[in-house]
Design an enzyme around this catalytic site. Sequence first.
Site, mmCIF file in Angstrom:
data_model
loop_
_atom_site.group_PDB
_atom_site.id
_atom_site.type_symbol
_atom_site.label_atom_id
_atom_site.label_comp_id
_atom_site.label_asym_id
_atom_site.label_seq_id
_atom_site.Cartn_x
_atom_site.Cartn_y
_atom_site.Cartn_z
ATOM 1 N N LYS A 19 -3.491 -34.499 54.442
ATOM 2 C CA LYS A 19 -2.540 -33.513 53.906
ATOM 3 C C LYS A 19 -2.871 -32.123 54.428
ATOM 4 O O LYS A 19 -1.988 -31.390 54.881
ATOM 5 C CB LYS A 19 -2.606 -33.503 52.375
ATOM 6 C CG LYS A 19 -1.889 -32.346 51.726
ATOM 7 C CD LYS A 19 -1.969 -32.373 50.217
ATOM 8 C CE LYS A 19 -3.016 -31.486 49.617
ATOM 9 N NZ LYS A 19 -2.814 -30.034 49.803
ATOM 10 N N ASN A 20 -4.145 -31.758 54.362
ATOM 11 C CA ASN A 20 -4.509 -30.387 54.718
ATOM 12 C C ASN A 20 -4.516 -30.150 56.218
ATOM 13 O O ASN A 20 -4.811 -29.044 56.668
ATOM 14 C CB ASN A 20 -5.860 -30.014 54.092
ATOM 15 C CG ASN A 20 -5.731 -29.798 52.598
ATOM 16 O OD1 ASN A 20 -4.616 -29.763 52.062
ATOM 17 N ND2 ASN A 20 -6.845 -29.658 51.907
ATOM 18 N N ARG A 75 0.714 -24.733 48.687
ATOM 19 C CA ARG A 75 -0.130 -23.668 49.209
ATOM 20 C C ARG A 75 0.038 -23.499 50.723
ATOM 21 O O ARG A 75 0.048 -22.385 51.255
ATOM 22 C CB ARG A 75 -1.590 -24.013 48.889
ATOM 23 C CG ARG A 75 -2.614 -23.062 49.452
ATOM 24 C CD ARG A 75 -2.577 -21.742 48.725
ATOM 25 N NE ARG A 75 -3.463 -20.759 49.328
ATOM 26 C CZ ARG A 75 -3.555 -19.507 48.906
ATOM 27 N NH1 ARG A 75 -2.831 -19.088 47.901
ATOM 28 N NH2 ARG A 75 -4.357 -18.677 49.504
ATOM 29 N N ASP A 90 -1.972 -25.834 44.062
ATOM 30 C CA ASP A 90 -2.809 -26.181 42.923
ATOM 31 C C ASP A 90 -3.278 -24.944 42.159
ATOM 32 O O ASP A 90 -3.689 -23.952 42.749
ATOM 33 C CB ASP A 90 -4.040 -26.946 43.406
ATOM 34 C CG ASP A 90 -3.679 -28.357 43.853
ATOM 35 O OD1 ASP A 90 -2.731 -28.923 43.272
ATOM 36 O OD2 ASP A 90 -4.335 -28.867 44.763
ATOM 37 N N ASP A 130 -12.812 -29.812 47.044
ATOM 38 C CA ASP A 130 -11.789 -30.791 46.655
ATOM 39 C C ASP A 130 -12.409 -32.074 46.102
ATOM 40 O O ASP A 130 -11.721 -32.868 45.450
ATOM 41 C CB ASP A 130 -10.892 -31.140 47.853
ATOM 42 C CG ASP A 130 -9.932 -30.012 48.192
ATOM 43 O OD1 ASP A 130 -9.889 -29.017 47.463
ATOM 44 O OD2 ASP A 130 -9.207 -30.134 49.202
HETATM 45 C C1 UD1 Z 1 -7.739 -24.986 51.621
HETATM 46 C C2 UD1 Z 1 -7.269 -26.320 51.118
HETATM 47 C C3 UD1 Z 1 -7.869 -26.628 49.759
HETATM 48 C C4 UD1 Z 1 -9.370 -26.513 49.796
HETATM 49 C C5 UD1 Z 1 -9.781 -25.163 50.380
HETATM 50 C C6 UD1 Z 1 -11.273 -25.014 50.575
HETATM 51 C C7 UD1 Z 1 -5.063 -26.506 52.088
HETATM 52 C C8 UD1 Z 1 -3.594 -26.555 51.839
HETATM 53 N N1 UD1 Z 1 -5.814 -26.298 51.003
HETATM 54 O O1 UD1 Z 1 -7.239 -23.997 50.731
HETATM 55 O O2 UD1 Z 1 -7.501 -27.969 49.400
HETATM 56 O O3 UD1 Z 1 -9.865 -26.636 48.489
HETATM 57 O O4 UD1 Z 1 -9.157 -24.965 51.669
HETATM 58 O O5 UD1 Z 1 -11.768 -26.053 51.357
HETATM 59 O O6 UD1 Z 1 -5.548 -26.700 53.177
HETATM 60 N N2 UD1 Z 1 -10.091 -16.295 49.752
HETATM 61 C C9 UD1 Z 1 -10.018 -14.926 49.594
HETATM 62 N N3 UD1 Z 1 -9.121 -14.226 50.355
HETATM 63 C C10 UD1 Z 1 -8.320 -14.819 51.273
HETATM 64 C C11 UD1 Z 1 -8.397 -16.222 51.427
HETATM 65 C C12 UD1 Z 1 -9.291 -16.940 50.655
HETATM 66 O O7 UD1 Z 1 -10.736 -14.360 48.773
HETATM 67 O O8 UD1 Z 1 -7.544 -14.124 51.943
HETATM 68 C C13 UD1 Z 1 -11.075 -17.069 48.950
HETATM 69 C C14 UD1 Z 1 -10.429 -18.048 47.969
HETATM 70 O O9 UD1 Z 1 -10.106 -17.445 46.757
HETATM 71 C C15 UD1 Z 1 -11.524 -19.105 47.820
HETATM 72 C C16 UD1 Z 1 -12.180 -19.118 49.195
HETATM 73 O O10 UD1 Z 1 -11.809 -17.902 49.833
HETATM 74 O O11 UD1 Z 1 -12.492 -18.690 46.870
HETATM 75 C C17 UD1 Z 1 -11.782 -20.299 50.068
HETATM 76 O O12 UD1 Z 1 -10.397 -20.370 50.184
HETATM 77 P P1 UD1 Z 1 -9.684 -20.973 51.479
HETATM 78 O O13 UD1 Z 1 -10.708 -21.624 52.361
HETATM 79 O O14 UD1 Z 1 -8.814 -19.928 52.052
HETATM 80 O O15 UD1 Z 1 -8.802 -22.119 50.853
HETATM 81 P P2 UD1 Z 1 -7.278 -22.455 51.150
HETATM 82 O O16 UD1 Z 1 -7.007 -22.319 52.602
HETATM 83 O O17 UD1 Z 1 -6.407 -21.747 50.172
#
Ligand code: UD1
Length: 443
Positions: A23-24, A93, A117, A325
């Site tokens: 999915k991701n 997301r 989520d 996850d």
């Molecule tokens: C993706 C996955 C999700 C997984 C996560 C971490 C998808 C659709 N989702 O989410 O299933 O749990 O990676 O492996 O692929 N953050 C900031 N600022 C930003 C971006 C992120 O502070 O601009 C923080 C987030 O709040 C979090 C951390 O960075 O604490 C990691 O987030 P991120 O790796 O960006 O996760 P997603 O891409 O949203």
Amino acid sequence: MTEHFQVHGGARLAGEVDVVGAKNSVLKLMAAALLAEGTTTLTNCPRILDVPLMADVLRSLGCAVDISGDTVVITTPATLSHRADSASMGKLRASVCVLGPLVGRCKRAVVALPGGDAIGSRPLDMHQNGLRQLGAHSEIEHGCVVAEAEGLHGAQIWLDFPSVGATENILMAAVLASGTTVIDNAAREPEIVDLCTMLQQMGGKIEGAGTSTLTVHGVDALQPTEHRVIGDRIVGATWAFAAAMTSGDVTVRGVDPHHLDLVLEKLRLAGAEVSIVPARPHPPAGGRGGAGPPPTAGQAFRVVQRDRPKAVDFVTLPYPGFATDLQPFAVALASIADGTSMITENLFEARFRFIEEMVRLGADARTDGHHAVVRGVDRLSSAPVWASDIRAGVGLVLAGLRADGVTEVWDVFHIDRGYPLFVENMVRLGADVRRVDADPARA
Ligand code: UD1
């Protein structure tokens, strides 16, 4: 939503399970198709709700999208709309991953803040800062990320944290920028490598995929391609945990076992016998239509658990650390393990909400900030519980397999967003899990 799952406790899971594309990964690869005019074909795509939702997002931008079996065909026009604010945007997301490609192609984008989520705060500051360093102006306005640039230029970008989504958006903007971009402290997840592989096939010049330094030499245009999505390591790990929790014997096909090195090591520490088993060839490209067994990739592993699992500690971190996850499955395993486990969540603070539902099932668990202490009990007891996100929902089903009686898991639409054929695969492995349509008022 009136559907729920009835999970009858007590089964031992045994047999083989095929895992399809991640999915991701697929949702980001669909966004990457925006980067090239023409027809891009993705195979090994999972049949989950998020794929048609992402298809709607791409259609709203002017693409034609055809989903047939495990194949998604995207035809991208010469001129795209730069406004991604359809209703589908708020339902997942990964929709935010159209931001980078739109800025790259159109030099401007209006992208509705994404949904997905409810696992804690999910800011976009790193996405925006990266685009700003590439020369774009970016603000949040009326619920949308707005980004505009005269032209994008290469830059040295240091991420505060190896964010998956920020790495993807910056990468997809940088491939069409002039000059060289270096992204330091980039995410190293296998899904990032998959995206880099597809972008390279499209003509992108990227070095360092899978390391924390990505170097991107911008090109003028990309060409469409055909690409097979990597197997879903999170779904693969789900079946591994299910085997470990039910004294089972499960062979998982379609996932690269090296993507799960740490996970499988943790399960060994819990007492499981884990082995890599012989490969089967890939199915022919082009998909399999609507019938027949699911496709498999050339790698497989087997997890056999003979005794009660031993307690193991888990700490979530970006890859190659233990994936956030998988944290609900770690809690579920700890809840029936012999001994006390400490589980530390470093990415999404709200993910421990799921523990309240585990307590309904008789888990002896308490949280303190981003730590959870779980004392294993001999047996969980069934209760109605509610899924708050995809992985929490699956964690509750795993726990239900070890509860006496029938556990009802509600809000299973979350599970359908991420797991193709979830109930069918459970049943094939010997579990008694049923999808039931009933009045939620009685629960
Ligand atoms: C993706 C996955 C999700 C997984 C996560 C971490 C998808 C659709 N989702 O989410 O299933 O749990 O990676 O492996 O692929 N953050 C900031 N600022 C930003 C971006 C992120 O502070 O601009 C923080 C987030 O709040 C979090 C951390 O960075 O604490 C990691 O987030 P991120 O790796 O960006 O996760 P997603 O891409 O949203």
